[in-house]
Design a protein around this motif. Structure first.
Motif, mmCIF file in Angstrom:
data_model
loop_
_atom_site.group_PDB
_atom_site.id
_atom_site.type_symbol
_atom_site.label_atom_id
_atom_site.label_comp_id
_atom_site.label_asym_id
_atom_site.label_seq_id
_atom_site.Cartn_x
_atom_site.Cartn_y
_atom_site.Cartn_z
ATOM 1 N N LEU A 16 8.520 -10.895 -9.108
ATOM 2 C CA LEU A 16 9.823 -11.279 -10.156
ATOM 3 C C LEU A 16 11.130 -10.143 -9.712
ATOM 4 O O LEU A 16 12.248 -10.686 -10.152
ATOM 5 C CB LEU A 16 9.719 -10.625 -11.708
ATOM 6 N N ALA A 17 10.769 -9.459 -8.738
ATOM 7 C CA ALA A 17 11.821 -8.679 -8.361
ATOM 8 C C ALA A 17 13.250 -9.348 -7.580
ATOM 9 O O ALA A 17 14.396 -9.116 -7.919
ATOM 10 C CB ALA A 17 11.360 -7.676 -7.341
ATOM 11 N N PRO A 18 12.964 -10.332 -7.089
ATOM 12 C CA PRO A 18 14.121 -11.032 -6.407
ATOM 13 C C PRO A 18 14.847 -11.769 -7.255
ATOM 14 O O PRO A 18 16.313 -11.468 -7.050
ATOM 15 C CB PRO A 18 13.165 -12.042 -5.170
ATOM 16 N N GLU A 19 14.393 -12.445 -8.289
ATOM 17 C CA GLU A 19 15.225 -13.066 -9.350
ATOM 18 C C GLU A 19 16.080 -12.100 -10.023
ATOM 19 O O GLU A 19 17.072 -12.274 -10.409
ATOM 20 C CB GLU A 19 14.329 -13.805 -9.998
ATOM 21 N N ARG A 20 15.330 -10.952 -10.397
ATOM 22 C CA ARG A 20 15.960 -9.887 -11.410
ATOM 23 C C ARG A 20 17.115 -9.362 -10.581
ATOM 24 O O ARG A 20 18.177 -8.884 -11.104
ATOM 25 C CB ARG A 20 15.083 -8.983 -11.739
ATOM 26 N N ARG A 51 15.351 -5.405 0.315
ATOM 27 C CA ARG A 51 15.241 -4.700 -1.273
ATOM 28 C C ARG A 51 14.084 -5.501 -1.935
ATOM 29 O O ARG A 51 13.252 -4.905 -2.641
ATOM 30 C CB ARG A 51 16.201 -4.455 -1.710
ATOM 31 N N ALA A 52 14.186 -6.808 -2.079
ATOM 32 C CA ALA A 52 13.347 -7.435 -2.843
ATOM 33 C C ALA A 52 12.072 -7.853 -2.556
ATOM 34 O O ALA A 52 11.176 -8.013 -3.307
ATOM 35 C CB ALA A 52 14.166 -8.748 -3.399
ATOM 36 N N ASP A 53 11.786 -7.794 -1.291
ATOM 37 C CA ASP A 53 10.307 -8.210 -0.887
ATOM 38 C C ASP A 53 9.832 -7.072 0.431
ATOM 39 O O ASP A 53 10.568 -7.034 1.303
ATOM 40 C CB ASP A 53 10.343 -9.469 -0.023
ATOM 41 N N PRO A 54 9.053 -6.166 0.140
ATOM 42 C CA PRO A 54 8.928 -5.087 0.996
ATOM 43 C C PRO A 54 8.331 -5.616 2.351
ATOM 44 O O PRO A 54 8.451 -5.042 3.473
ATOM 45 C CB PRO A 54 7.339 -4.471 0.377
ATOM 46 N N ARG A 55 7.881 -6.918 2.369
ATOM 47 C CA ARG A 55 7.276 -7.531 3.552
ATOM 48 C C ARG A 55 8.497 -7.863 4.563
ATOM 49 O O ARG A 55 8.409 -8.070 5.654
ATOM 50 C CB ARG A 55 6.555 -8.664 3.382
ATOM 51 N N ALA A 56 9.655 -8.075 3.948
ATOM 52 C CA ALA A 56 11.017 -8.312 4.650
ATOM 53 C C ALA A 56 11.301 -7.263 5.311
ATOM 54 O O ALA A 56 12.101 -7.340 6.310
ATOM 55 C CB ALA A 56 11.883 -9.091 3.745
ATOM 56 N N MET A 74 12.583 -1.032 -3.494
ATOM 57 C CA MET A 74 12.803 -0.895 -4.825
ATOM 58 C C MET A 74 11.620 -0.052 -5.662
ATOM 59 O O MET A 74 10.389 -0.632 -5.936
ATOM 60 C CB MET A 74 12.594 -2.316 -5.602
ATOM 61 N N GLU A 75 11.459 1.332 -5.627
ATOM 62 C CA GLU A 75 10.623 2.246 -5.713
ATOM 63 C C GLU A 75 10.259 1.996 -7.340
ATOM 64 O O GLU A 75 8.995 2.085 -7.596
ATOM 65 C CB GLU A 75 11.027 3.752 -5.675
ATOM 66 N N LYS A 76 11.273 1.569 -8.295
ATOM 67 C CA LYS A 76 10.684 1.620 -9.542
ATOM 68 C C LYS A 76 9.838 0.616 -9.999
ATOM 69 O O LYS A 76 8.690 0.759 -10.837
ATOM 70 C CB LYS A 76 12.032 1.791 -10.280
ATOM 71 N N PRO A 77 10.132 -0.785 -9.411
ATOM 72 C CA PRO A 77 9.189 -1.755 -9.870
ATOM 73 C C PRO A 77 7.759 -1.620 -9.103
ATOM 74 O O PRO A 77 6.936 -2.014 -9.512
ATOM 75 C CB PRO A 77 10.113 -2.874 -9.326
ATOM 76 N N LEU A 78 8.050 -1.108 -7.899
ATOM 77 C CA LEU A 78 6.518 -0.868 -7.178
ATOM 78 C C LEU A 78 6.067 0.260 -7.992
ATOM 79 O O LEU A 78 4.648 0.234 -7.986
ATOM 80 C CB LEU A 78 6.725 -0.483 -5.648
#
Length: 375
Positions: free
Chosen positions: A27-31, A54-59, A134-138
Motif C-alpha cells: 500500500l506504500a506507493p498509493e499512500r 522509496r515506495a518499493d524496496p526492489r526499485a 520507507m523505514e516506518k512502514p517496513l
C-alpha cells in the motif's frame, strides 16, 4: 543463522531486530503519492524525486531478498516536555540531546551487516535515514512496532523512542509477523500538536510540523505558526511524549545515546549571542549542526518573541543588525512582541530606510504601530 544474527545485533547495541520481505508494503506507493499530491512534504522535494524508489524496496535495489529492521532505544530518563515551562530557555527534542544518531547507528549497522554478509555469503546495503527507504512502514511490516496516528513508530516495548536502521540483503531470511495497530480511539498525539499538523489520523502535514519548520525549513517560518512553536528551538516531542504506550518504555541503555544534561534546556540569551564559529563549537557532533547558525538563531528569536520576557528584548534588538536577513526578520518579530509601540517605532525608523531585504521590510511593516489619522 537468524538466531545468531539477532544475538550478535543485541551485543553490538541494537535493542530490537525484525525482518520483513521486500514486497511487504504493497500500500506504500498509493499512500506516498496521496501524501505528495496533497503537498504535505512541504519543501522536501527529494521525497517526490525519489518516490518510485522509496515506495518499493526492489526499485531501490532489485537484488534485495530480505530487509532487516533494527532499532536503538533512546528513551528519556525524565519528562521530555519539562523544558517547555521554562520560557526563557530553549527546548530541544530528545533525539537531539546527544550525539547525532546517524553517526552512532551507521557504525553499528556496518558491523552487524558485515557479520550477516560473512555468515550468509550475501551482499548487503545499510541505510540510516540517508536513502529513499520507507523505514516506518517496513518496521511495521517486520513487527518492530506500529505506526501511530502521528505516523511515528510505536513499540510495545520501547514506546515512541526508537532510532531505526535498515539492512537490505540478498540473503533469504525468515520474516517476522507484522505488528497490528494498537491506537484504538486514542487521539492524544493529534490533539496535543501546537500547530495542528495532523489533518487526519495517520496523516502529517510537514508544512505545519514544528520539527520540520525548526530543522528542515530553510526560509522564514509563517507568522501564524510562530506562536505555537513556543520555546521549541529544535524539533518537537509533544506527540511522542503523550502516547500512552510510553508507560512501557525503558530508559535508553546505550551510553553513546544518553541524553546530555547540558542540552535539556538552554538559556535563550546565551544562544542568541552565538556567532557562526561559536555555534559550530557549541553543537559539534550533535544534530543541531545540521541547521547552521542562521536558521538556529531564527528559531531562538521565535522563542524569545514567545517568552513574554521583556528582559530578553535586548538580545533581539542587537540582532536587528545581523548580517543574515533570516535572523533580522525574526529579530523584528521578537521586538514587536516584547516592546511597546513607541520603542518599536524608534528602532524601525533607524533601520527600515536602509533595509534592502523584502522579507525583513515586511516584518517591519507588520511590527510598526499604525499611525492614527488626525481629523
Amino acid at each position: 543463522m537468524k538466531r545468531a544474527f539477532v544475538e550478535r545485533a543485541r551485543q553490538i547495541g541494537f535493542d530490537t531486530v525484525r525482518i520483513a520481505a521486500p514486497d511487504s508494503i504493497p500500500l506504500a506507493p498509493e499512500r506516498l503519492q496521496a501524501w505528495l499530491a496533497a503537498g504535505h512534504h512541504a519543501s522536501m522535494d527529494w521525497m517526490a524525486e525519489t518516490a518510485d524508489r522509496r515506495a518499493d524496496p526492489r526499485a531501490l535495489w532489485p537484488e534485495v531478498r530480505s530487509i532487516v529492521l533494527l532499532g536503538v532505544n533512546y528513551g528519556p530518563s525524565g519528562d521530555p516536555l519539562a523544558a517547555l515551562s521554562k520560557k526563557d530557555h530553549g527546548s530541544i527534542s530528545i533525539y537531539a540531546r546527544n550525539r547525532d544518531y546517524h553517526d552512532v547507528i551507521k557504525g553499528k549497522l556496518k558491523e552487524i551487516a558485515g557479520f550477516l554478509a560473512a555468515r550468509a555469503s550475501s551482499d548487503v546495503k545499510v541505510f540510516v535515514d540517508t536513502a529513499p527507504v520507507m523505514e516506518k512502514p517496513l518496521a511495521e511490516a517486520a513487527g518492530l512496532g506500529f505506526q501511530g496516528k502521528h505516523t511515528v513508530i510505536v513499540s510495545r516495548e520501547f514506546g515512541n523512542w526508537l532510532f531505526l536502521g535498515a539492512i537490505f540483503t540478498t540473503a533469504e531470511l525468515p520474516t517476522d509477523e507484522p505488528e497490528r495497530n494498537h491506537c484504538g480511539s486514542c487521539r492524544r498525539c493529534l490533539d496535543v500538536c501546537p500547530t495542528d499538523a495532523f489533518p487526519a489520523p495517520f496523516q502529517l502535514d510537514a508544512r505545519r510540523c514544528i520539527s520540520y519548520l525548526t530543522i528542515e525549513h530553510r526560509d522564514h517560518i509563517p507568522e501564524d505558526l510562530r506562536p505555537g512553536i513556543g520555546n521549541r528551538i529544535f524539533g518537537c516531542d509533544d506527540c511522542l511524549a503523550v502516547c500512552p504506550w510510553n508507560k512501557f518504555a525503558q530508559v535508553g541503555r546505550e551510553a553513546k545515546l544518553m541524553q546530555r544534561d547540558d542540552l535539556a534546556a538552554l538559556p535563550l540569551a546565551e544562544l542568541a549571542r552565538l556567532d557562526d564559529p561559536a555555534f559550530r563549537t557549541r553543537f559539534s557532533g550533535t544534530p543541531m549542526k545540521r541547521t547552521g547558525r542562521d536558521r538556529f538563531i531564527r528559531n531562538v528569536l521565535i522563542a524569545i518573541g514567545n517568552s513574554g520576557d521583556a528582559a530578553l528584548a535586548d538580545e533581539a534588538v542587537r540582532l536587528l543588525d545581523d548580517a543574515s536577513p533570516l535572523v533580522r526578520a525574526m529579530a523584528v518579530w521578537a521586538v514587536g512582541r516584547l516592546l511597546p509601540g513607541g520603542a518599536v517605532a524608534s528602532l524601525g525608523a533607524r533601520r527600515l530606510e536602509r533595509e534592502d531585504d523584502a522579507a525583513v521590510r515586511a516584518e517591519w511593516s507588520r511590527a510598526l504601530p499604525v499611525k492614527k489619522e488626525v481629523a
